[in-house]
Design a protein around this motif. Structure first.
Motif, PDB file in Angstrom:
ATOM      1  N   ARG A 113       0.864  -1.159  -0.114  1.00 13.46           N
ATOM      2  CA  ARG A 113       0.083   0.073   0.125  1.00 13.46           C
ATOM      3  C   ARG A 113       0.919   1.165   0.050  1.00 13.46           C
ATOM      4  NH1 ARG A 113      -4.344   1.452   4.669  1.00 13.46           N
ATOM      5  NH2 ARG A 113      -2.283   2.045   6.021  1.00 13.46           N
ATOM      6  N   MET A 116      -4.622  -7.690   7.939  1.00 16.19           N
ATOM      7  CA  MET A 116      -5.058  -6.305   7.925  1.00 16.19           C
ATOM      8  C   MET A 116      -6.424  -5.889   6.953  1.00 16.19           C
ATOM      9  SD  MET A 116      -3.679  -5.779  10.799  1.00 16.19           S
ATOM     10  CE  MET A 116      -4.060  -3.989  11.478  1.00 16.19           C
ATOM     11  N   ALA A 138      -7.889  -2.540   5.975  1.00 16.69           N
ATOM     12  CA  ALA A 138      -7.951  -1.364   6.369  1.00 16.69           C
ATOM     13  C   ALA A 138      -8.991  -0.522   5.222  1.00 16.69           C
ATOM     14  CB  ALA A 138      -6.683  -0.672   6.348  1.00 16.69           C
ATOM     15  N   GLY A 188      -5.040   6.257   7.468  1.00 17.96           N
ATOM     16  CA  GLY A 188      -5.560   5.073   7.030  1.00 17.96           C
ATOM     17  C   GLY A 188      -5.082   3.851   7.994  1.00 17.96           C
ATOM     18  N   TYR A 189      -4.796   3.725   9.253  1.00 19.16           N
ATOM     19  CA  TYR A 189      -4.573   2.866  10.134  1.00 19.16           C
ATOM     20  C   TYR A 189      -5.755   2.518  10.948  1.00 19.16           C
ATOM     21  CZ  TYR A 189       0.241   2.178   9.216  1.00 19.16           C
ATOM     22  OH  TYR A 189       1.674   2.033   8.646  1.00 19.16           O
ATOM     23  N   ILE A 190      -5.936   1.192  10.928  1.00 21.51           N
ATOM     24  CA  ILE A 190      -7.065   0.922  11.915  1.00 21.51           C
ATOM     25  C   ILE A 190      -6.922   1.170  13.320  1.00 21.51           C
ATOM     26  CG2 ILE A 190      -8.373  -1.439  12.507  1.00 21.51           C
ATOM     27  CD1 ILE A 190      -7.382  -2.643  10.131  1.00 21.51           C
ATOM     28  N   GLY A 247      -1.284  -1.442  14.777  1.00 18.13           N
ATOM     29  CA  GLY A 247      -0.169  -0.787  14.024  1.00 18.13           C
ATOM     30  C   GLY A 247       0.142  -1.303  12.570  1.00 18.13           C
ATOM     31  N   ASP A 248       1.472  -1.428  12.199  1.00 22.03           N
ATOM     32  CA  ASP A 248       1.889  -2.060  10.815  1.00 22.03           C
ATOM     33  C   ASP A 248       2.125  -3.325  11.026  1.00 22.03           C
ATOM     34  OD1 ASP A 248       2.814  -0.914   7.938  1.00 22.03           O
ATOM     35  OD2 ASP A 248       3.483  -2.785   8.716  1.00 22.03           O
ATOM     36  N   ALA A 249       1.072  -4.413  10.513  1.00 24.47           N
ATOM     37  CA  ALA A 249       1.310  -5.764  10.715  1.00 24.47           C
ATOM     38  C   ALA A 249       2.491  -6.270  10.288  1.00 24.47           C
ATOM     39  CB  ALA A 249       0.205  -6.399  10.306  1.00 24.47           C
ATOM     40  N   GLY A 250       3.178  -5.770   9.175  1.00 29.23           N
ATOM     41  CA  GLY A 250       4.115  -6.259   8.411  1.00 29.23           C
ATOM     42  C   GLY A 250       5.331  -5.814   9.142  1.00 29.23           C
TER      43      GLY A 250
HETATM   44  O1  LIG Z   1      -3.620  -0.304  10.456  1.00 28.61           O
HETATM   45  C1  LIG Z   1      -3.254  -0.797   9.422  1.00 28.61           C
HETATM   46  C2  LIG Z   1      -3.677  -0.425   8.246  1.00 28.61           C
HETATM   47  C3  LIG Z   1      -2.887  -1.145   6.966  1.00 28.61           C
HETATM   48  N1  LIG Z   1      -2.011  -1.829   7.457  1.00 28.61           N
HETATM   49  C4  LIG Z   1      -1.588  -2.100   8.551  1.00 28.61           C
HETATM   50  O2  LIG Z   1      -0.488  -3.153   8.548  1.00 28.61           O
HETATM   51  N2  LIG Z   1      -2.049  -1.538   9.548  1.00 28.61           N
END
Ligand SMILES: O=c1cc[nH]c(=O)[nH]1
Ligand SMILES: O=P(O)(O)OC[C@H]1O[C@H](OP(=O)(O)OP(=O)(O)O)[C@H](O)[C@@H]1O
Ligand SMILES: [Mg+2]
Length: 212
Positions: free
Chosen positions: A103, A132, A134, A195-197, A202-205
């Protein structure tokens, strides 16, 4: 689109530790895998099976076995990789294809940078894994890609989903013409301005594999 929230107390317990910012990567990876195994049980409720004649030591009987072609599992790289082992443990005979998507954090649009999938997916049941959902952009593009190749039953499995992402999937895939399901561990409150949940994790990756 059928949406199923797997609201089991063990899932909620593991999600709480996954969300906690103090949870380190090794623990995060273990929890993501365990959560997938629990979600897989719900996600495979409609997996295709056929009758199978066997003999027990006592008597003949008719059981069931997975039909051919076996399901295809598609983790969306990177973060979906963290769910793969948990799914494969439950469906060891499934095949695995890969989609690499990222993304753009400014525009929130997804780009596909890699794919390794069978060309012909006709007659295939497909499970798409991504922790995720989102805006829904990545999952919608992934599912469209699978539909173009003929997949005829698609289940998206996510750990968390934003209401905005679910609504976007419902609109974008209304004319899919084949069953599309979403199985998720939680529907969170909303997306924030970037655009984060929320509350999310946070950022799962990054939490799985580090910031690269
Ligand atoms: O909250 C989010 C949104 C997009 N991607 C993520 O890893 N976390
Ligand atoms: O619903 P969306 O708004 O499209 O956002 C969700 C996507 O964002 C994350 O991936 P990311 O782009 O961070 O890639 P990564 O897995 O390599 O970290 C996540 O794993 C989803 O694929
Ligand atoms: Mg990421």
């Amino acid at each position: 689109m059928r949406v199923h929230v797997a609201d089991h107390p063990l899932i909620a317990h593991k999600l709480t530790y996954l969300r906690d910012k103090r949870t380190d990567s090794p623990t995060f990876r273990r929890l993501a895998e365990e959560l997938m195994t629990l979600l897989a049980y719900e996600a495979t409720r409609d997996v295709r099976v056929e009758p199978f004649e066997i003999e027990t030591p006592v008597a003949p009987t008719t059981g069931i076995k997975l039909s051919n072609p076996k399901p295809l599992i598609v983790p969306i790289l990177r973060a979906g990789l963290g769910m793969l082992e948990g799914m494969v443990r439950l469906l060891p005979s499934a095949e695995v294809g890969f989609l690499g998507m990222q993304r753009n954090e400014e525009t929130l649009e997804a780009i596909t940078y890699a794919n390794r999938l069978p060309d012909d997916l006709s007659g295939r049941q497909v499970y798409v894994l991504d922790p995720m959902l989102a805006t829904g952009g990545s999952m919608i593009d992934a599912i469209r890609f699978l539909l173009e190749r003929g997949a005829d039953d698609i289940t998206a499995v996510t750990l968390l989903a934003a209401p905005e992402g679910i609504a976007a999937m419902e609109t974008a895939l209304a004319d899919a013409g084949v069953p599309v399901q979403l199985v998720t561990g939680s529907i969170d409150e909303r997306l924030n301005e970037v655009g984060y949940i929320v509350p999310g994790l946070g950022d799962a990756g990054d939490r799985l594999y580090g910031v690269v």
